[in-house]
Design an enzyme around this catalytic site. Structure first.
Site, short mmCIF file in Angstrom:
data_model
loop_
_atom_site.label_atom_id
_atom_site.label_comp_id
_atom_site.label_asym_id
_atom_site.label_seq_id
_atom_site.Cartn_x
_atom_site.Cartn_y
_atom_site.Cartn_z
CD GLU A 66 -2.44 1.65 0.53
OE1 GLU A 66 -3.19 2.96 0.81
OE2 GLU A 66 -3.41 0.59 -0.36
CG HIS A 81 -8.49 5.73 -6.52
ND1 HIS A 81 -8.05 7.18 -6.77
CD2 HIS A 81 -7.44 4.65 -6.43
CE1 HIS A 81 -7.09 6.72 -6.24
NE2 HIS A 81 -6.30 5.24 -5.73
CG HIS A 95 -16.30 -6.85 -16.24
ND1 HIS A 95 -16.11 -5.53 -17.01
CD2 HIS A 95 -15.49 -7.78 -16.71
CE1 HIS A 95 -15.26 -5.40 -17.82
NE2 HIS A 95 -14.79 -7.49 -17.40
CG HIS A 136 -8.27 -8.50 -17.60
ND1 HIS A 136 -8.34 -8.87 -19.27
CD2 HIS A 136 -9.80 -8.45 -17.30
CE1 HIS A 136 -9.96 -8.94 -18.91
NE2 HIS A 136 -10.64 -8.08 -18.68
#
Length: 373
Positions: free
Chosen positions: A98, A168, A276, A334
């Site tokens: 992170e 985001h 999707h 991906h």
């Protein structure tokens, strides 16, 4: 802490500045934009890695980690949290993932500030006559990256709320698109046949379709719906499985919960994944058609071939993610493929407007000469 974080961001940017400085490219501004674009792509890839390894809350505060500038200083707090919840979101490894993502983001922010400063300096120095240094787009990019930073903070403080994480991601793709356009403006391109004008509207529409599909993909990822359908072309052995679209596509809710606070039912995850997957065929068909049309336009063949290649790779990584039970490397690839498709479609959109820009350039030059001579 803030000073130490700023130093880390500057160190990341310093590497990029060194590459620009030692480059043989005489146009350092162009080189700076391309290097920033490359690091932004890396940031998107590492952001996907952060999300897919469930490291988004590796440091549950922002901008530091338990009030410190790096996980090493926060080791005691991280170890205590990991001991309390061994399978929880906070571990030493996740904290480093992170914070590395944040350091890279700060470095990109420094580079964008530098590009804005260079643009304003060149614009003022040329007495507003050199359109290469028009500062309005770099300034807009700076505002955009500040908004992106705010959503990065909210991603943590709102505990990975799916709509915030998805926005985001979209803002990251938007940042990549804007940098691609800016870098394209500074670069030389092969002559484009005038027939490209017929592709301007389809190219813009294809980019919108792709961004919508990326939003759906982000919604799959942030809701952990990747494994809801483990077969293809059917889903759970059916063309129309049991699906809960209402709960699946309620935007403002906590991770894993419905708007009422109950646990999100599995049919909601199925609806997210199925949507999707189904819309991917629409995007694949339209962007593929656009690429084949672009092959017929002089000056667009290279971009069109890359676009067709990336479509095939993106389809392959999506299918293999299902068949191989969601391997991390393929899932990250991906995400990277989606970013490269954005880059290529933005470049195609830019090139589709080159003839019009070339035709308008002499008139703009005459106006500039009249104003400043």
């Amino acid at each position: 802490m803030l000073f130490q974080l700023a130093i880390k961001g500057l160190l990341v940017a310093l590497l990029a500045f060194t590459i620009v400085w030692v480059s043989g490219d005489r146009n350092k501004y162009r080189k700076l934009l391309w290097v920033t674009l490359f690091l932004t792509f890396d940031l998107i890839m590492f952001g996907a890695f952060t999300r897919l390894t469930d490291s988004g809350l590796g440091c549950p505060d922002w901008p530091g980690c338990y009030g410190h500038a790096n996980p090493l200083q926060a080791h005691a707090s991280i170890s205590a949290a990991e001991a309390a919840q061994p399978t929880g979101p906070v571990t030493v490894v996740k904290a480093w993932i992170e914070m590395t993502h944040r350091y890279l983001a700060m470095g990109v922010g420094v580079l964008i500030i530098a590009a804005m400063v260079v643009a304003w300096r060149g614009w003022i120095k040329s007495r507003r006559s050199d359109m290469r240094f028009s500062p309005w787009f770099p300034t807009m990019l700076f505002v955009f990256v500040c908004i992106q930073g705010a959503f990065g903070a909210w991603t943590v403080t709102l505990k990975l709320q799916p709509v915030i994480v998805t926005i985001h991601l979209l803002l990251g793709m938007g940042l990549l698109a804007m940098l691609t356009w800016m870098a394209a403006r500074q670069s030389e391109h092969a002559p484009i046949d005038a027939s490209v004008a017929n592709l301007r509207i389809p190219a813009a529409f294809a980019l919108l379709l792709l961004l919508f599909q990326i939003a759906l993909g982000g919604w799959v990822s942030t809701n952990y719906a990747t494994l809801a359908c483990m077969d293809f072309p059917l889903c759970q052995g059916q063309a129309w499985p049991n699906m809960d679209f209402a709960n699946g596509f309620t935007l403002w809710r906590h991770l894993g919960k419905t708007a009422d606070g109950d646990y999100l039912p599995f049919p909601a995850l199925t609806a997210i994944h199925w949507t999707h997957r189904s819309f991917a065929f629409v995007v694949f068909a339209f962007v593929g058609w656009l690429a084949f049309r672009a092959l017929e336009v002089g000056g667009l063949q290279k971009t069109a071939r890359w676009l067709l290649a990336m479509l095939g790779i993106q389809l392959a990584t999506g299918l293999l993610t299902i068949y191989l039970n969601w391997p991390l490397a393929l899932a990250v690839a991906h995400n990277g493929g989606a970013a490269l498709l954005v880059l290529l479609l933005v470049m195609l959109n830019y090139k589709a407007r080159i003839p019009a820009q070339t035709a308008a350039k002499p008139a703009a030059t005459r106006l500039s000469t009249a104003q400043f001579n």
